[in-house]
Design a protein around this motif. Structure first.
Motif, PDB file in Angstrom:
ATOM      1  N   VAL A  61      16.406   2.772   7.856  1.00  0.00           N
ATOM      2  CA  VAL A  61      17.652   2.496   7.127  1.00  0.00           C
ATOM      3  C   VAL A  61      17.679   1.053   6.611  1.00  0.00           C
ATOM      4  CG1 VAL A  61      20.156   2.181   7.399  1.00  0.00           C
ATOM      5  CG2 VAL A  61      19.044   4.244   8.286  1.00  0.00           C
ATOM      6  N   LEU A  62      17.350   0.108   7.494  1.00  0.00           N
ATOM      7  CA  LEU A  62      17.427  -1.299   7.088  1.00  0.00           C
ATOM      8  C   LEU A  62      16.458  -1.585   5.948  1.00  0.00           C
ATOM      9  CD1 LEU A  62      17.922  -3.352  10.375  1.00  0.00           C
ATOM     10  CD2 LEU A  62      19.619  -2.420   8.811  1.00  0.00           C
ATOM     11  N   ILE A  63      15.278  -0.979   5.992  1.00  0.00           N
ATOM     12  CA  ILE A  63      14.304  -1.235   4.921  1.00  0.00           C
ATOM     13  C   ILE A  63      14.865  -0.762   3.576  1.00  0.00           C
ATOM     14  CG2 ILE A  63      12.032  -0.633   3.991  1.00  0.00           C
ATOM     15  CD1 ILE A  63      11.045  -0.470   6.904  1.00  0.00           C
ATOM     16  N   TYR A  64      15.390   0.483   3.525  1.00  0.00           N
ATOM     17  CA  TYR A  64      15.821   0.932   2.197  1.00  0.00           C
ATOM     18  C   TYR A  64      17.133   0.306   1.743  1.00  0.00           C
ATOM     19  CZ  TYR A  64      18.503   5.083   4.048  1.00  0.00           C
ATOM     20  OH  TYR A  64      19.369   5.937   4.682  1.00  0.00           O
ATOM     21  N   VAL A  65      18.015  -0.051   2.685  1.00  0.00           N
ATOM     22  CA  VAL A  65      19.237  -0.738   2.259  1.00  0.00           C
ATOM     23  C   VAL A  65      18.896  -2.152   1.783  1.00  0.00           C
ATOM     24  CG1 VAL A  65      21.489  -1.640   2.987  1.00  0.00           C
ATOM     25  CG2 VAL A  65      20.756   0.613   3.751  1.00  0.00           C
ATOM     26  N   PHE A  66      18.009  -2.823   2.507  1.00  0.00           N
ATOM     27  CA  PHE A  66      17.579  -4.175   2.136  1.00  0.00           C
ATOM     28  C   PHE A  66      16.997  -4.178   0.727  1.00  0.00           C
ATOM     29  CE2 PHE A  66      14.517  -7.602   1.861  1.00  0.00           C
ATOM     30  CZ  PHE A  66      15.156  -8.667   2.469  1.00  0.00           C
ATOM     31  N   ILE A  76       9.418  12.928  11.908  1.00  0.00           N
ATOM     32  CA  ILE A  76       8.782  11.795  11.232  1.00  0.00           C
ATOM     33  C   ILE A  76       8.642  12.076   9.739  1.00  0.00           C
ATOM     34  CG2 ILE A  76       6.599  10.512  11.017  1.00  0.00           C
ATOM     35  CD1 ILE A  76       8.266   9.644  13.394  1.00  0.00           C
ATOM     36  N   GLY A  77       8.311  13.340   9.401  1.00  0.00           N
ATOM     37  CA  GLY A  77       8.211  13.731   7.995  1.00  0.00           C
ATOM     38  C   GLY A  77       9.520  13.474   7.266  1.00  0.00           C
ATOM     39  N   TYR A  78      10.625  13.824   7.930  1.00  0.00           N
ATOM     40  CA  TYR A  78      11.947  13.586   7.332  1.00  0.00           C
ATOM     41  C   TYR A  78      12.173  12.091   7.107  1.00  0.00           C
ATOM     42  CZ  TYR A  78      16.668  11.929   7.819  1.00  0.00           C
ATOM     43  OH  TYR A  78      17.807  11.191   7.670  1.00  0.00           O
ATOM     44  N   SER A 121      14.626   4.782  -5.332  1.00  0.00           N
ATOM     45  CA  SER A 121      15.879   4.789  -6.084  1.00  0.00           C
ATOM     46  C   SER A 121      16.367   3.385  -6.437  1.00  0.00           C
ATOM     47  CB  SER A 121      16.955   5.522  -5.296  1.00  0.00           C
ATOM     48  OG  SER A 121      17.024   4.996  -4.003  1.00  0.00           O
ATOM     49  N   GLY A 122      15.905   2.361  -5.698  1.00  0.00           N
ATOM     50  CA  GLY A 122      16.342   0.997  -5.978  1.00  0.00           C
ATOM     51  C   GLY A 122      15.916   0.519  -7.348  1.00  0.00           C
ATOM     52  N   ARG A 123      14.881   1.186  -7.908  1.00  0.00           N
ATOM     53  CA  ARG A 123      14.384   0.745  -9.214  1.00  0.00           C
ATOM     54  C   ARG A 123      15.329   1.110 -10.340  1.00  0.00           C
ATOM     55  NH1 ARG A 123       8.166   2.250  -8.632  1.00  0.00           N
ATOM     56  NH2 ARG A 123       8.587   3.167 -10.650  1.00  0.00           N
ATOM     57  N   LYS A 124      16.345   1.935 -10.021  1.00  0.00           N
ATOM     58  CA  LYS A 124      17.249   2.376 -11.078  1.00  0.00           C
ATOM     59  C   LYS A 124      18.368   1.375 -11.366  1.00  0.00           C
ATOM     60  CE  LYS A 124      16.570   7.161  -9.660  1.00  0.00           C
ATOM     61  NZ  LYS A 124      16.192   7.991 -10.808  1.00  0.00           N
ATOM     62  N   ALA A 125      18.527   0.349 -10.510  1.00  0.00           N
ATOM     63  CA  ALA A 125      19.651  -0.568 -10.729  1.00  0.00           C
ATOM     64  C   ALA A 125      19.149  -1.951 -11.117  1.00  0.00           C
ATOM     65  CB  ALA A 125      20.494  -0.674  -9.459  1.00  0.00           C
ATOM     66  N   SER A 126      20.027  -2.740 -11.754  1.00  0.00           N
ATOM     67  CA  SER A 126      19.664  -4.095 -12.155  1.00  0.00           C
ATOM     68  C   SER A 126      19.573  -5.001 -10.936  1.00  0.00           C
ATOM     69  CB  SER A 126      20.714  -4.640 -13.116  1.00  0.00           C
ATOM     70  OG  SER A 126      21.891  -4.941 -12.390  1.00  0.00           O
ATOM     71  N   LEU A 170      12.670   7.373   3.525  1.00  0.00           N
ATOM     72  CA  LEU A 170      12.241   6.030   3.144  1.00  0.00           C
ATOM     73  C   LEU A 170      11.757   6.027   1.694  1.00  0.00           C
ATOM     74  CD1 LEU A 170      11.802   3.165   4.191  1.00  0.00           C
ATOM     75  CD2 LEU A 170       9.491   3.833   4.855  1.00  0.00           C
ATOM     76  N   ALA A 171      10.984   7.052   1.327  1.00  0.00           N
ATOM     77  CA  ALA A 171      10.449   7.121  -0.031  1.00  0.00           C
ATOM     78  C   ALA A 171      11.584   7.228  -1.047  1.00  0.00           C
ATOM     79  CB  ALA A 171       9.504   8.323  -0.153  1.00  0.00           C
TER      80      ALA A 171
END
Lengths: 76, 488
Positions: free
Chosen positions: B170-175, B12-14, B25-30, B19-20
């Motif tokens: 996976v779906l949360i961070y790809v979304f 779960i820690g992994y 990392s999404g904040r780095k792109a336009s 997720l974090a």
């Protein structure tokens, strides 16, 4: 424009020819020559050591090409 | 604390860490489509190296690789071999693809092909081939994740529950983050997976046999047929050289045109970054060597384990390994599954909207609407794959075999695109369809098989003939337009 093209694409051509040789080295009829068990090298059977040796060779050849291209400003 | 609980908490820690990393990392792109799908064409060397390295090393490599070495011996070396040369075509094609991508704004593979051949139909065909190939691949990754969860919690979390937890993340961070989420989580997951492969790959031979050399000496005595290339086939008889070699050739051709790798060419910051990544890529293959050791170590120590893909979890759970280490193993196996699954979900959603929906629609989609639709498709594709993974018992191995044969058909088209001015839209379409049809027929009619040759080889042969003949019979394309690509 057209007079510059061959110079730019020459390293690309080397890479292309080398890729074909690297592929051939890993399949029939070249790989069967090195597909046996002995001699064991670094603890691995020849069939596995040979593949590791090809990986290292591919890496070193491509690295040399890349460094040569960067030095001569031909990365494109 | 009970040992299964420690294992569970590490896992779960992994997941929380993944997720974090993915969300941050999404904040780095336009906020544009170019940002969501191609990372603003600004990815650097390390991220690019891991995004490609970790996408290819999936649950198949991590669980299936040891399984192959365990049951088929040297046959498994084909998995190491094809990745060594698979990306080399990019060294001479990649820079041209990247330049065209920048000039005309492509973010997917089909956009390049559709533009060169001025055909929306090609876009639809490529999108269909990609989606047909992606779904079984994704289902297998999900099944792998569910399986790992179920084993380590000793059945307390069922397989469908484990797959839902891992792929929910996976779906949360790809979304949310698009390709940037895929890129940075793959970097984190790739490092975890490689570290684990080396630790297990050296520890297990040492613990079970006294070292790698001693292990292979023992195998050379008791089972030399496993070390002699090309190993055994699925039935346990010696594999043919035609079967071994053709599997490598088809995988090499397919490797450089898998749509989710191909799209990453557009993400490179510049040509030097792209070329450096290609040069260093074979070093990732070395990571598969300890994976093979794991399978070989189990041959005499744990005979008769079935299905063979479970050999690694079987070893880990039946040896007396501390729970913390077992937890790390699970995290590594999940990382292998998720780092491939995320890239596939992201690519499949982008392709579905840009290449399929975009091509059948009359008017062009505006940017924000396009991203909304791609995000929506991430969820849809995740749900479809999850349905097959959790509910259906349908065998996917068959579909997976087909999909490799299909994807390899894109390679002759790519070569024609850049090197054959005279190739025409009709020729390319006929070639692609004929190649895929041959692959299907060869799979359906086993009596056509020859020397265990991969059906994709026959597909490629027919594809090339049809491409040439039909192109010659149809009117050439406008020279000015074609020159933009052939001289790119």
């Amino acid at each position: 424009m057209s007079s510059e093209r061959p110079e730019v694409s020459r390293p690309g051509r080397y890479a292309m020819v080398f890729s074909v040789f690297a592929l051939l080295a890993l399949i029939w009829p070249i790989y069967p020559l090195f597909g046996g068990i002995r001699p064991m090298i670094l603890g691995m059977p020849l069939s596995l050591f040979y593949i590791v040796a090809v990986i290292v060779t591919v890496f070193l050849v491509m690295l040399t090409l890349f460094l040569w291209e960067s030095k001569n400003d031909r990365l494109g | 604390m009970e040992s299964w609980l420690i294992v569970f908490l590490v896992t779960i820690g992994y997941l929380i860490l993944s997720l974090a990393v993915g969300l941050y990392s999404g904040r780095k792109a336009s906020a544009s489509t170019e940002g969501y799908v191609a990372g603003d064409r600004n990815l650097g060397f390390v991220v690019l190296y891991f995004i490609l390295g970790a996408s290819i090393y999936s649950a198949f490599a991590f669980l299936g690789g040891p399984g192959w070495a365990y049951s088929r011996g040297a046959a498994a070396f084909y998995i190491i071999s094809y990745g060594t040369v698979g990306l080399l075509p990019w060294y001479f094609l990649g820079p041209r693809i990247a330049r065209l991508g920048r000039k005309f704004g492509y973010v997917t593979q089909a956009e390049l092909f559709a533009h060169r051949y001025e055909s929306r139909f090609i876009s639809c065909i490529l999108a269909t081939i990609s989606l047909v190939a992606f779904v079984p691949y994704l289902v297998i990754q999900m099944k792998g994740a569910g399986y790992v969860f179920s084993i380590v919690t000793e059945g307390r979390i069922p397989e469908w529950g484990g797959a839902a937890i891992a792929y929910g993340v996976v779906l949360i961070y790809v979304f949310k983050s698009g390709v940037m989420g895929v890129a940075w989580t793959n970097t984190f997951q790739g490092i975890l997976m490689m570290g684990l492969a080396w630790v297990l790959g050296l520890y297990l031979p040492y613990k079970l046999h006294g070292g790698v050399g001693a292990m292979f000496e023992e195998l050379a005595r008791v089972a030399p047929e496993l070390l002699q290339a090309p190993g055994l086939d699925a039935a346990g008889n010696p594999w043919t050289w035609a079967g071994y070699s053709s599997s490598i050739v088809i995988s090499v051709l397919g490797f450089s045109v898998w749509p989710h790798y191909f799209m990453k060419i557009y993400t490179a910051r510049n040509i030097a970054t792209l070329k450096r990544m290609i040069v260093f890529y074979p070093t990732f293959q070395i990571f598969l060597v300890p994976i093979m050791f794991i399978g070989f170590a189990a041959i005499t120590a744990f005979p008769g384990v079935t299905p063979v893909d479970t050999i690694l979890p079987h070893i880990v759970t039946s040896m007396n390994i501390p729970p913390l280490a077992v937890g790390l193993f699970c995290a590594g196996a999940l990382a292998a599954s998720m780092s491939s699954g995320d890239a596939i979900v992201h690519a499949a959603a982008s392709i579905m909207i840009k290449d399929f929906y975009g091509a059948v629609r009359a008017e062009k989609l505006d940017g924000p609407r396009e991203i909304r639709l791609i995000r929506f498709s991430v969820i849809v594709i995740g749900a479809i794959a999850y349905f097959f993974a959790a509910v259906s018992e349908y065998s996917l191995v068959y579909l997976l075999l087909l999909s490799y044969g299909f994807i390899a058909q894109i390679f002759p088209t790519l070569i024609a695109l850049f090197y054959w001015k005279r190739s025409t839209p009709a020729g390319v379409i006929a070639g692609l369809l004929a190649g895929c049809a041959v692959v299907i027929v060869w799979n359906l009619v086993p009596s056509l098989q020859w020397q265990q040759m991969h059906p994709g080889i026959f597909g490629i042969g027919v594809h090339i003939v049809v491409l040439v003949v039909v192109s010659k019979l149809t009117a050439p394309m406008d020279g000015e337009h074609v020159r933009k690509f052939v001289e790119a």
